[in-house]
Each structure stands twice: as C-alpha cells, then as structure tokens.
Design a protein around this motif. Sequence first.
Motif, PDB file in Angstrom:
ATOM      1  N   ARG A  66     115.499   7.228  22.651  1.00  0.00           N
ATOM      2  CA  ARG A  66     116.246   6.524  21.779  1.00  0.00           C
ATOM      3  C   ARG A  66     116.873   7.526  21.057  1.00  0.00           C
ATOM      4  N   ASN A  67     116.284   8.590  20.137  1.00  0.00           N
ATOM      5  CA  ASN A  67     116.770   9.418  19.462  1.00  0.00           C
ATOM      6  C   ASN A  67     118.108  10.274  20.159  1.00  0.00           C
ATOM      7  N   GLU A  69     119.986   9.282  22.769  1.00  0.00           N
ATOM      8  CA  GLU A  69     121.266   8.731  22.632  1.00  0.00           C
ATOM      9  C   GLU A  69     121.779   8.659  21.464  1.00  0.00           C
ATOM     10  N   ARG A  70     121.070   8.457  20.332  1.00  0.00           N
ATOM     11  CA  ARG A  70     121.631   8.363  18.864  1.00  0.00           C
ATOM     12  C   ARG A  70     122.300   9.797  18.785  1.00  0.00           C
ATOM     13  N   ASP A  73     125.755   9.822  20.687  1.00  0.00           N
ATOM     14  CA  ASP A  73     126.502   8.941  20.019  1.00  0.00           C
ATOM     15  C   ASP A  73     127.040   9.772  18.956  1.00  0.00           C
ATOM     16  N   GLU A  74     126.547  10.247  18.113  1.00  0.00           N
ATOM     17  CA  GLU A  74     126.984  10.954  17.131  1.00  0.00           C
ATOM     18  C   GLU A  74     127.672  12.134  17.239  1.00  0.00           C
ATOM     19  N   ASN A 177     118.401  18.648  15.236  1.00  0.00           N
ATOM     20  CA  ASN A 177     117.489  17.588  14.908  1.00  0.00           C
ATOM     21  C   ASN A 177     116.063  18.193  14.516  1.00  0.00           C
ATOM     22  N   VAL A 237     122.239  12.694   9.533  1.00  0.00           N
ATOM     23  CA  VAL A 237     121.725  11.349  10.020  1.00  0.00           C
ATOM     24  C   VAL A 237     120.243  11.126  10.118  1.00  0.00           C
ATOM     25  N   LEU A 239     116.700  10.132  11.705  1.00  0.00           N
ATOM     26  CA  LEU A 239     116.385   9.606  13.031  1.00  0.00           C
ATOM     27  C   LEU A 239     114.936   9.161  12.978  1.00  0.00           C
ATOM     28  N   SER A 240     114.556   8.100  13.881  1.00  0.00           N
ATOM     29  CA  SER A 240     113.209   7.700  13.974  1.00  0.00           C
ATOM     30  C   SER A 240     112.257   8.761  14.249  1.00  0.00           C
ATOM     31  N   SER A 281     112.925   8.769   6.281  1.00  0.00           N
ATOM     32  CA  SER A 281     112.752   9.271   7.704  1.00  0.00           C
ATOM     33  C   SER A 281     112.202  10.830   7.870  1.00  0.00           C
TER      34      SER A 281
END
Length: 295
Positions: A66-67, A69-70, A73-74, A177, A237, A239-240, A281
């Motif tokens: 999920r992260n 893909e995020r 996207d960014e 990240n 940003v 992230l989860s 977060s």
Amino acid sequence: MTAPLEGQPCVVCGTAVRVRLAPWSARCGGCGTWRSTLQPQIESSSLHGAIDTAARSNGLKELRERNNERILDEIEGLRPVRDAEMLDVGPAHGWFMTAALTRGGRIQGVEPEEAIADYARGRGLTVRSGYFPGALDDAARFDTISFNDVLEHIPDVHATLRACAETLTPGGILSVNIPSATGLAFRVACLLRRLGIRGPYLRLWQEGLPSPHVHYFTPAALGQLIEQHGLIVRRTVPLSSVQRRGLWSRLHTVERPSPKSIFAFAALWLAAPILDRPSNSDIVLVLAQAPSASA
Ligand SMILES: [Zn+2]
C-alpha cells in the motif's frame, strides 16, 4: 571503539547531542534528531537467520505494498515513472522494485545482504550486491533514487546524500521513507522508557537485531539534512505504519507467541486507527528534487 556519544555534533544541525534513555542513544536539543551508537552487522548472516523471513514477509507485505503505491503516486506527481532510470537502495525482497516495474520504470537495486540480493535476483529483479554508491559504475545516473526503510540504518548519511546529489539526473527525485521521531510510536516508547519499561524503546531502535537504527529524524530535520546537499524538498507525506491485517505475524517475526506478545498484539490492534492518523504517523516520506539543468 566508538567515541563517547555525549556532546557529539548533531548530524543535521551540529548542536551537541545529549545522551538520553539508554547509554547508546542521544537527542539533539536543536532539531530533535536522535542518534544511536548501535552497530549494524549486515554481513552477519548467522544473526539474520534468527529472523523468520517468511513471517516477516507475510506480516509486512500488504502494508508495504500500500505504501509503495503511495510513494510511486507521489513520485509521479513530480516526474513520470514510465521509462525512468530508477535505483532502489537496499531493496530487500524487492517489493518496491516490482511495483515500479509494473508502472514501466527501469529499476535496479543495490543490496548489501548477499542472501537477500540472491532472493531478489531469483525473482527476476536486477540487483547488484554491495553498497551504494560503491557497487555502481561511476557513470551511472538515475532519474529516481529511493531509500525505503534504509537511510535510518546508514551511519554516514552525509556521504550517502552527497552521492545521491551526484548521481541524480537534473530534475531527478530522491525518495526517502523512514521512521519518524515525531511519530506516536516513538513518542510512546520514549515515555514508557522514562517509566522504566524498556521493551518498546529497544524494539523501535531494533536493538540486538542485525541492522539496528542509527538515526531517528523528525520530518523537518530530515528535509533540512537533504537540502544541505543541494536537493530541494518537494513533498513531506505521512505514511501508514500500523494496520490490523498482518499485525500478528509482524509481531512474531523474532519471537514465538507469549503472554507479552499477545498483550502487545491486543494493544496495537486497538490503537491501530489512532496510530494510522497522519499527525501521529510513524513513517514519513520525503521527496526531494535535484535542480534542473536550466535552473
Ligand atoms: Zn540537530
């Protein structure tokens, strides 16, 4: 022998750090950056054998996907991923690489841990063994360079970021990240440590594991650090970091179920929606861009 930690200059702002919460950890009062003297032991594959790789993979995979893909996207908000020359530093099992390939990126990895590099190559990924930037050809240039849960393990972050600035193409993207010192988990672990409960604090630093954390940055300090190397921060940003699915196997990466781990599972399961709020977060994504040729 490592030099005494107390009074060493902060890696971001140069303020003298103060030892806090453990003999091996210190905080900068100037910018809130934490550092440790825990020693990475990447080469020690016997230590790595203690980790049940399968359990870790299952527990983390969905959250990471999920992260990932995020993150893509960014990055795509700043430049196209399709046909981009991409480098992933420390790709581990190669999930981010796989996600980037799906979007048409031309991605390769550099991985110091030979067994993991072999595993990723076995899945058809292009992974060089060794460290960034030493394992690369001198002429190699990339449109994106990503560090996913990697930069916090690298003692000399300045050498690494300098190499990023030199290796990115004009307008290229650095994507980092990383666990955040302002995240709820780190703040709660610090509070518990002050109350005499050591477990969560040791766990967050990955003390005793082959690749402990050397740094905990606040999002602002990380941005400041990156900009010292001539890159321009474009996005910060949250992230989860915690979701309920996969939590059980994540907690049992290194230990068998015990009353303690079952209690931790219940507490995290209940707290997951709170931990997942952006302001709390535990993971932050910072995207920075190399100056374009015309700038
Ligand atoms: Zn500082």
